[in-house]
Design a protein around this motif. Sequence first.
Motif: not given
Length: 120
Positions: A61-78
């Motif tokens: 909640d703290d992180i998501c309430s801050q005025a900033m953009t988030h981009k997930v570039d890469t995900t890897i699952a194994e």
Amino acid sequence: MLTKTKIVDGAAIKKAIEGRDGKLLSSFYTDDALVRVVDRNNPPSKPREIRGRAAISTFWDDICSQAMTHKVDTTIAEGDNLAFMQACAYPDGTKVVCAAMLELKNGLIARQTVVQAWDE
């Protein structure tokens, strides 16, 4: 009646993080999950530890309430592991990069290690 369990995968992580949806992110964790954060203020020998879904919910909640953009570039699952890279930016141009490794249990996050660095 069957209860549908949310399965955590790269697409779900990306949607929740980029949408700054702390409630959705929190729902991805087991009740007794542990998140470890390693950064300049929390070195590897003394990482910040956030225990339990309630504390993790406050964290997101703290992180998501801050005025900033988030981009997930890469995900890897194994198997029962999922890793992702995240790039963030504050309105003043300050950038943050984050690498996260998740250990899943029954499709939910049981353990997560986050390593992050930011402009100073």
